[in-house]
Design an enzyme around this catalytic site. Structure first.
Site, short mmCIF file in Angstrom:
data_model
loop_
_atom_site.label_atom_id
_atom_site.label_comp_id
_atom_site.label_asym_id
_atom_site.label_seq_id
_atom_site.Cartn_x
_atom_site.Cartn_y
_atom_site.Cartn_z
CB CYS A 127 -0.92 -0.03 1.22
SG CYS A 127 -1.73 1.54 1.53
N GLY A 150 -8.78 -4.83 -17.11
CA GLY A 150 -9.49 -3.57 -16.86
C GLY A 150 -10.13 -3.55 -15.49
N GLY A 151 -9.42 -4.08 -14.48
CA GLY A 151 -9.90 -4.01 -13.10
C GLY A 151 -9.47 -2.69 -12.48
CB SER A 167 -3.25 -4.40 -14.16
OG SER A 167 -3.86 -4.01 -15.38
NE ARG A 204 -1.12 -6.73 -4.94
CZ ARG A 204 0.11 -6.23 -5.12
NH1 ARG A 204 0.36 -5.49 -6.18
NH2 ARG A 204 1.07 -6.47 -4.26
CG HIS A 251 -27.90 24.48 -3.17
ND1 HIS A 251 -27.97 23.67 -4.29
CD2 HIS A 251 -27.99 25.76 -3.62
CE1 HIS A 251 -28.11 24.43 -5.35
NE2 HIS A 251 -28.12 25.71 -4.98
P1 NAI Z 1 -8.65 -7.21 -10.54
O1 NAI Z 1 -8.94 -8.61 -10.19
O2 NAI Z 1 -9.45 -6.11 -9.93
O3 NAI Z 1 -8.82 -7.02 -12.11
C1 NAI Z 1 -8.11 -7.82 -13.03
C2 NAI Z 1 -8.80 -7.72 -14.36
O4 NAI Z 1 -8.01 -8.40 -15.32
C3 NAI Z 1 -10.17 -8.37 -14.38
O5 NAI Z 1 -11.07 -7.48 -14.97
C4 NAI Z 1 -9.95 -9.63 -15.22
O6 NAI Z 1 -11.10 -10.01 -15.93
C5 NAI Z 1 -8.84 -9.18 -16.15
N1 NAI Z 1 -8.01 -10.25 -16.69
C6 NAI Z 1 -7.50 -11.31 -16.02
N2 NAI Z 1 -6.73 -12.05 -16.86
C7 NAI Z 1 -6.74 -11.41 -18.06
C8 NAI Z 1 -6.12 -11.66 -19.31
N3 NAI Z 1 -5.31 -12.71 -19.49
N4 NAI Z 1 -6.35 -10.80 -20.32
C9 NAI Z 1 -7.15 -9.73 -20.15
N5 NAI Z 1 -7.76 -9.45 -18.99
C10 NAI Z 1 -7.56 -10.28 -17.96
O7 NAI Z 1 -7.08 -7.02 -10.31
P2 NAI Z 1 -6.16 -5.74 -10.33
O8 NAI Z 1 -6.83 -4.60 -11.02
O9 NAI Z 1 -4.86 -6.21 -10.83
O10 NAI Z 1 -6.05 -5.39 -8.79
C11 NAI Z 1 -5.54 -6.35 -7.89
C12 NAI Z 1 -6.22 -6.22 -6.56
O11 NAI Z 1 -5.88 -5.00 -5.96
C13 NAI Z 1 -7.72 -6.27 -6.69
O12 NAI Z 1 -8.24 -7.08 -5.68
C14 NAI Z 1 -8.15 -4.85 -6.48
O13 NAI Z 1 -9.43 -4.74 -5.87
C15 NAI Z 1 -7.06 -4.31 -5.59
N6 NAI Z 1 -6.86 -2.90 -5.84
C16 NAI Z 1 -7.81 -2.03 -5.49
C17 NAI Z 1 -7.66 -0.70 -5.75
C18 NAI Z 1 -8.71 0.23 -5.36
O14 NAI Z 1 -9.72 -0.22 -4.85
N7 NAI Z 1 -8.55 1.52 -5.59
C19 NAI Z 1 -6.49 -0.16 -6.42
C20 NAI Z 1 -5.57 -1.17 -6.76
C21 NAI Z 1 -5.77 -2.47 -6.48
#
Ligand code: NAI
Length: 470
Positions: free
Chosen positions: A45, A184-185, A270, A273, A450
């Site tokens: 973090c 696109g997460g 991305s 994790r 407001h």
């Molecule tokens: P994530 O699990 O949120 O998103 C990963 C995305 O990658 C998903 O949409 C998935 O369908 C896609 N994906 C997986 N394999 C793929 C492939 N081979 N080709 C194309 N797309 C694919 O993971 P992310 O964004 O890497 O984040 C990791 C963790 O960290 C998550 O649990 C997230 O919630 C957390 N996080 C949260 C943040 C926030 O809330 N602001 C900021 C950063 C991370």
């Protein structure tokens, strides 16, 4: 062979948000706490996650404001970016927070051991320092909080330049002119948003049929529209097949979908994790892990080994710093015999800091319907909101999902979903409404100042009572 044995009430392995929260909270309750950290306290973090990512997103926001200042009659000429200053500012904030955290731990008399912690079969912990020295720690309770690392994709070996994860991107020497973001997460959308605002040509490749798959569909659609307007190409439902670096390794061509390809300077992977239990030595203990590598726990984060807990990204709960915090505190309460309530993971706050920001708590419309609720929803867009117009940022939506009452009005509030300026700071009252199990009528009664963007939340509640104002 251990050359030293130390005793404590609690030993925590991992000094990220889960581990340091447990340490601080435990120490403030009078426990003698040891915290084992192989790098710097603060974890993902602070060093390669939330804090640096949000700092860079703020840089992107400032760039956007300066670029668009002429609409306010402020003429600056096109802004330019000195990335080295950006990186320095980011590092200064990290260092300041790191020093503050270190001082806080010291002030609370938490003993910090530098080194890698390994759990032994008898639940003692061996700390191996960088110099090879070994110290054995004994305690009645051990908390595993070793966090997570980015997942990678076969065929996309990391080199920190052509192929990166968030770890490398947060300190990349130069912003690429073009990039593919795979996934696109939350992380993918935050990086895509930041890079595009700072001038990178970005393409997001997402395997599922929409970006931000964990979010309400109407909220995700607002982000997708904003991305499109800002020149970010989003391709959904496309498998990523591989990549072919150019001979000089200055660019690489990413193959995806049905025989499509795109040449870019950098790929940001991305795709989630994975829990980082690699150094914990769990094979030799009674702690079990599931097929994905997450440590198995009960509702109070107790593992299958007596006296051993696991929290944060190491367990299969949402990988968010604030969830690690609350899990750390829950564990300490359990150790103290205070019978804590388990965390209600269905109503936690979520905050994603891309532009426009996303924040929500409770069920999305799809989830509520899947749970068998008959629902009524309201949607209020920022386009008609005075404050949003004043700040020149009208891409946004507040959506509320409530239980449908026999007369068609809204009853208990099941979910509040926001997208738009400062949504992450706006969610507060939505989070409280969901977790207080408030009804629409109860919340509609309250006054919103407001002009504010929070009026959209108030309007949503009013309209769900069957009578709206604007
Ligand atoms: P994530 O699990 O949120 O998103 C990963 C995305 O990658 C998903 O949409 C998935 O369908 C896609 N994906 C997986 N394999 C793929 C492939 N081979 N080709 C194309 N797309 C694919 O993971 P992310 O964004 O890497 O984040 C990791 C963790 O960290 C998550 O649990 C997230 O919630 C957390 N996080 C949260 C943040 C926030 O809330 N602001 C900021 C950063 C991370």
């Amino acid at each position: 062979m251990s050359d030293q044995v130390n005793n404590h009430h609690v030993v925590i392995i991992g000094g990220g948000p889960g581990g340091y929260a447990a340490a601080l909270y435990g120490a403030s309750a009078g426990l003698d706490v040891a915290l084992v950290e192989r790098s710097k306290v603060g974890g993902t973090c602070l060093h390669v996650g939330c804090i640096p990512a949000k700092e860079l997103l703020e840089t992107a926001a400032v760039f956007r404001h300066v670029r668009d200042a002429a609409q306010f009659g402020i003429n600056t000429g096109p802004p330019t970016l000195d990335w080295s200053v950006t990186l320095e500012r980011k590092q200064r904030i990290i260092d300041q927070l790191w020093r503050g955290l270190s001082a806080l731990l010291k002030g609370r008399k938490v003993t910090v051991y530098e080194g890698a912690g390994r759990l032994n079969a008898d639940s003692s912990v061996t700390v191996t320092g960088a110099d090879g020295s070994a110290t054995t720690l004994r305690a009645e309770h051990v908390v595993l909080a070793a966090g997570s690392v980015p997942r990678t994709i076969p065929g996309f070996e990391l080199d920190g330049h052509l192929v990166t994860t968030s770890d490398e991107m947060l300190s990349i020497e130069r912003l690429p002119a073009s990039a593919v973001v795979i996934g696109g997460g939350a992380i993918g959308c935050e990086f895509a948003s930041m890079m595009a605002d700072l001038g990178t040509r970005v393409t997001v490749l997402e395997a599922l049929d929409k970006i931000l798959p964990g979010c309400d569909k109407d909220v995700a659609a607002v982000v997708a529209r904003s991305f499109k307007k800002r020149g970010i190409t989003v391709r959904t439902g496309v498998p990523v097949l591989g990549h072919r670096p150019s001979t000089d390794r200055r660019t690489t061509t990413v193959d995806f979908g049905a025989a499509e390809s795109i040449e870019v300077e950098t790929v940001v992977v991305s795709v989630g994790r994975r829990p980082f239990a690699d150094l914990l030595g769990l094979e030799a203990t009674a702690v079990t892990v599931d097929q994905r590598g997450f440590v198995e726990v009960d509702a109070l984060c107790r593992t299958t080994a007596a006296g051993v807990y696991a929290i944060g990204d190491l367990i299969a709960t949402p990988q968010l710093a604030h969830i690690a915090f609350v899990e750390g505190m829950t564990v300490i309460k359990d150790i103290l015999g205070e019978s804590p309530l388990p965390v209600d993971y269905e109503r936690i706050p979520w905050a994603i800091y891309c532009h426009p920001e996303v924040a929500f708590a409770g069920y999305s419309e799809e989830q509520a319907v899947a749970k068998g609720y008959e629902v009524v929803t309201s949607q209020h867009r920022h386009a008609g909101n005075g404050r949003a117009m004043i700040i020149g940022d009208t891409d946004g939506l507040v959506k509320v999902i409530a239980e449908k009452q026999p007369d068609g009005t809204g009853g208990r509030i099941l979910g509040v979903h926001m997208v738009g300026p400062w949504a992450t700071e706006q969610l507060g009252q939505g989070y409280l409404a969901v977790n207080w199990e408030a009804t629409v009528a109860e919340v509609a009664h309250f006054i919103q100042p407001h002009p504010t963007i929070s009026e959209l939340f108030g309007e949503s509640m009013l309209s769900l009572t069957g009578r709206s104002l604007h």
